[in-house]
Write a protein that holds these residues in place. Structure first.
Motif, short mmCIF file in Angstrom:
data_model
loop_
_atom_site.label_atom_id
_atom_site.label_comp_id
_atom_site.label_asym_id
_atom_site.label_seq_id
_atom_site.Cartn_x
_atom_site.Cartn_y
_atom_site.Cartn_z
N LEU A 60 -42.13 30.46 -105.18
CA LEU A 60 -42.12 29.37 -103.81
C LEU A 60 -42.24 30.43 -102.80
CD1 LEU A 60 -41.77 26.73 -102.71
CD2 LEU A 60 -39.28 26.97 -102.50
N ILE A 61 -43.38 30.07 -101.87
CA ILE A 61 -43.60 30.80 -100.65
C ILE A 61 -43.63 29.48 -99.69
CG2 ILE A 61 -45.46 31.96 -99.39
CD1 ILE A 61 -46.72 32.51 -102.31
N VAL A 62 -42.65 29.99 -98.81
CA VAL A 62 -42.14 28.82 -97.79
C VAL A 62 -42.57 29.50 -96.30
CG1 VAL A 62 -40.22 28.12 -96.68
CG2 VAL A 62 -40.47 27.73 -99.02
N ASP A 63 -43.18 28.44 -95.56
CA ASP A 63 -43.27 29.05 -94.12
C ASP A 63 -42.32 28.38 -93.39
OD1 ASP A 63 -45.82 29.16 -91.74
OD2 ASP A 63 -44.50 27.70 -91.55
N VAL A 64 -41.69 29.50 -92.89
CA VAL A 64 -40.62 29.36 -91.73
C VAL A 64 -41.09 29.87 -90.19
CG1 VAL A 64 -38.81 28.98 -93.15
CG2 VAL A 64 -39.40 31.38 -92.75
N SER A 65 -42.16 29.64 -89.88
CA SER A 65 -42.57 30.33 -88.63
C SER A 65 -41.83 29.85 -87.47
CB SER A 65 -44.12 29.91 -88.21
OG SER A 65 -44.63 28.73 -88.51
N TYR A 66 -40.98 28.67 -87.68
CA TYR A 66 -40.20 28.19 -86.52
C TYR A 66 -39.29 29.45 -86.03
CZ TYR A 66 -36.45 27.75 -90.20
OH TYR A 66 -35.52 28.14 -91.05
N LEU A 67 -39.32 30.62 -87.01
CA LEU A 67 -38.33 31.70 -86.57
C LEU A 67 -39.37 32.39 -85.57
CD1 LEU A 67 -36.76 33.00 -89.86
CD2 LEU A 67 -35.50 32.05 -88.06
N SER A 68 -40.40 32.21 -85.56
CA SER A 68 -41.19 33.03 -84.44
C SER A 68 -41.23 31.97 -83.13
CB SER A 68 -42.63 33.08 -84.91
OG SER A 68 -43.02 33.72 -85.99
N GLN A 69 -41.28 30.74 -83.47
CA GLN A 69 -41.14 29.77 -82.15
C GLN A 69 -39.89 30.08 -81.40
OE1 GLN A 69 -41.62 26.10 -84.79
NE2 GLN A 69 -41.80 25.36 -82.56
N ILE A 70 -38.75 30.52 -82.24
CA ILE A 70 -37.44 30.55 -81.72
C ILE A 70 -37.33 32.10 -81.06
CG2 ILE A 70 -34.92 30.98 -82.46
CD1 ILE A 70 -35.32 28.78 -84.23
N MET B 1 -19.01 27.68 -69.33
CA MET B 1 -20.18 26.90 -69.30
C MET B 1 -20.21 26.14 -70.71
SD MET B 1 -22.04 26.59 -66.69
CE MET B 1 -23.78 26.56 -66.69
N LYS B 2 -20.17 24.87 -70.93
CA LYS B 2 -20.45 24.46 -72.44
C LYS B 2 -21.95 24.09 -72.28
CE LYS B 2 -15.89 22.28 -72.44
NZ LYS B 2 -15.25 20.99 -72.24
N LYS B 3 -22.75 24.78 -73.11
CA LYS B 3 -24.01 24.24 -73.54
C LYS B 3 -24.36 24.07 -75.02
CE LYS B 3 -25.49 28.02 -70.11
NZ LYS B 3 -26.86 28.76 -69.86
N GLY B 4 -25.04 22.77 -75.17
CA GLY B 4 -24.83 22.12 -76.54
C GLY B 4 -26.36 21.83 -76.93
N ILE B 5 -26.63 22.15 -78.09
CA ILE B 5 -27.85 21.86 -78.80
C ILE B 5 -27.57 20.56 -79.67
CG2 ILE B 5 -29.42 22.36 -80.62
CD1 ILE B 5 -29.29 25.11 -79.87
N ALA B 112 -29.63 28.66 -81.10
CA ALA B 112 -28.56 28.90 -80.04
C ALA B 112 -28.48 30.15 -79.92
CB ALA B 112 -27.09 28.13 -80.74
N GLU B 113 -28.37 31.10 -80.52
CA GLU B 113 -27.89 32.65 -80.47
C GLU B 113 -29.02 33.37 -79.40
OE1 GLU B 113 -27.65 35.33 -83.89
OE2 GLU B 113 -26.12 36.28 -82.87
N VAL B 114 -30.16 32.63 -79.61
CA VAL B 114 -31.14 33.20 -78.76
C VAL B 114 -31.49 32.75 -77.45
CG1 VAL B 114 -34.04 33.36 -78.37
CG2 VAL B 114 -32.86 33.72 -80.72
N ILE B 115 -30.92 31.38 -77.11
CA ILE B 115 -30.86 30.95 -75.99
C ILE B 115 -29.46 30.79 -75.40
CG2 ILE B 115 -33.06 29.46 -76.12
CD1 ILE B 115 -31.40 26.88 -76.33
N ASN B 116 -28.49 31.74 -76.15
CA ASN B 116 -27.19 31.53 -75.53
C ASN B 116 -26.55 30.23 -75.25
OD1 ASN B 116 -26.55 34.41 -75.40
ND2 ASN B 116 -28.10 34.39 -73.54
N PHE B 117 -26.52 29.47 -76.31
CA PHE B 117 -25.76 28.13 -76.15
C PHE B 117 -24.55 28.26 -77.08
CE2 PHE B 117 -28.06 24.23 -74.34
CZ PHE B 117 -28.97 25.01 -73.44
N ASN B 118 -23.64 27.48 -76.89
CA ASN B 118 -22.34 27.66 -77.68
C ASN B 118 -22.07 26.59 -78.35
OD1 ASN B 118 -21.48 26.38 -75.37
ND2 ASN B 118 -20.58 28.41 -74.38
N ARG B 119 -22.55 25.46 -78.37
CA ARG B 119 -22.31 24.28 -79.19
C ARG B 119 -23.55 23.70 -79.99
NH1 ARG B 119 -18.14 20.49 -76.20
NH2 ARG B 119 -16.47 21.82 -76.00
N ILE B 120 -23.20 23.28 -81.07
CA ILE B 120 -24.21 22.42 -81.81
C ILE B 120 -23.56 21.12 -82.25
CG2 ILE B 120 -25.55 22.32 -84.14
CD1 ILE B 120 -25.53 25.31 -84.22
N TYR B 121 -24.19 20.02 -81.61
CA TYR B 121 -23.81 18.58 -81.79
C TYR B 121 -24.52 18.04 -83.13
CZ TYR B 121 -20.99 18.28 -77.55
OH TYR B 121 -20.19 18.77 -76.66
#
Lengths: 221, 221
Positions: A60-70, B1-5, B112-121
């Motif tokens: 299974l080859i999966v595209d997770v290019s969202y990791l680049s988006q992030i 600061m509370k920052k939520g995704i 969240a780790e990239v944009i420095n947010f500290n909550r996931i809803y």
């Protein structure tokens, strides 16, 4: 029946992990992720060559290019230069892709639950993994617990990390014992043709071969 | 600061969850996933309308169509018919997408780790979630532990499940108190134009509105 999904990037660690899974399991399947890393094409080539070598039918080859988006990592954001290795630094290098292994394990678990596989092999190496937080035994144990609670009651999936306590030179020796085709693997973070020999991953690979007293047969610049 | 995704599918639960996050947090970002589900287009439309309503500036839309590649659910494998609701059954319905919420949480954590947010809803509802194993408090606690161990030492991310113990009719009432624009939301698993009124998700939505004594303003077939 032991049925294992191996997370196979195409590097030396995951290929050794596959060789171990082939010994352990009745059936082996391989999962590969494209995530917009610089060497995506070259890693995929190695993945396919190694699967052919081991006659893997379920791939299974999966595209997770969202990791680049992030973004947030020099592996996926080409505006960030790849750091040179600094073994003494306590800082996590900028090649860290935030929480990448959790993303990979979640995908592997979804696949395992659908095809009724009960093991996930990941070639993570704690001591030699440059301090990535998602490469530790504690993290894998915690994730296994989340799998146990987050899948169907009759689904049982174990995370196996056969290399977690080894050093790179031990992996070279272990791989050679198991006849891993290291010449087909790819480790470089930077280049797609000849390995750069300088990035953190090349540095650790070369040091591993040197300490093991073995020649690395891939081409370097 | 509370920052939520906020994980915002575009349905009534996640929209209510967003309204709660807007009250709680200093900054809110929204994450939406396209995973090849039958109503992908309609859900995305609702996501965008709701984000506009709440003036959300940070939005991330991620393609996780690998969940369709993996299959195993009537939501993503169009060869499997969507089961009719059966509230008495102890079986997990075939709309269950294996370990989907772990995949979603892993993506949200990376972001969240990239944009420095500290909550996931996440608007998961345990009692009314048709027995999906990845909608329980225990699962979320376990995943939070995996986040804690698998991210950088200074990253602290909490998973917030404000609806987990509510029933659908309580969510309708809560949402109306918070002025959630339910007319913009989409719940149907089956259709993109007018909701089918019959699938498990429509059934639970309609029952929630009926028990709350409120009219549902979206169109049904």
């Amino acid at each position: 029946m032991k049925k294992g999904i191996v997370l196979l990037s195409g590097g030396m660690d995951s290929s050794t992990c596959l060789a171990i899974a082939k010994q352990d399991c009745d059936e082996v399947a391989c999962l590969h992720l494209n995530y917009g890393q610089r060497t995506e094409e070259r890693e995929l080539k190695s993945f396919n060559l190694i699967c052919d070598y081991y006659k893997i039918e379920k791939k299974l080859i999966v595209d997770v290019s969202y990791l680049s988006q992030i973004g947030g990592s020099s592996l996926t954001d080409y505006n960030i230069d790849i750091e040179n290795p600094n073994l003494k630094s306590k800082e996590i290098p900028n090649t860290y892709v935030p929480f990448r292994n959790a993303n990979i394990l979640a995908i592997a678990t979804s696949w395992a639950e659908v095809i009724n596989f009960n093991r996930i092999y990941i070639g993570a190496v704690e001591e030699d993994s440059a301090g990535y937080p998602d490469c530790t035994i504690e993290f894998y144990k915690a994730f296994e617990k989340a799998i146990d609670l987050g899948t169907k009651p009759n689904t049982k999936i174990e995370i196996i990390t056969p290399l977690i306590e080894l050093k790179k030179d031990n992996i070279v020796i272990k791989g050679l014992e198991l006849k891993v085709p290291f010449e087909l693997t790819w480790s470089c973070y930077q280049n797609n043709e000849k390995a750069c020999g300088k990035c953190d991953s090349c540095f650790r690979r070369l040091r591993g071969f040197r300490l093991a007293g073995i020649n690395d047969l891939i081409e370097y610049e």
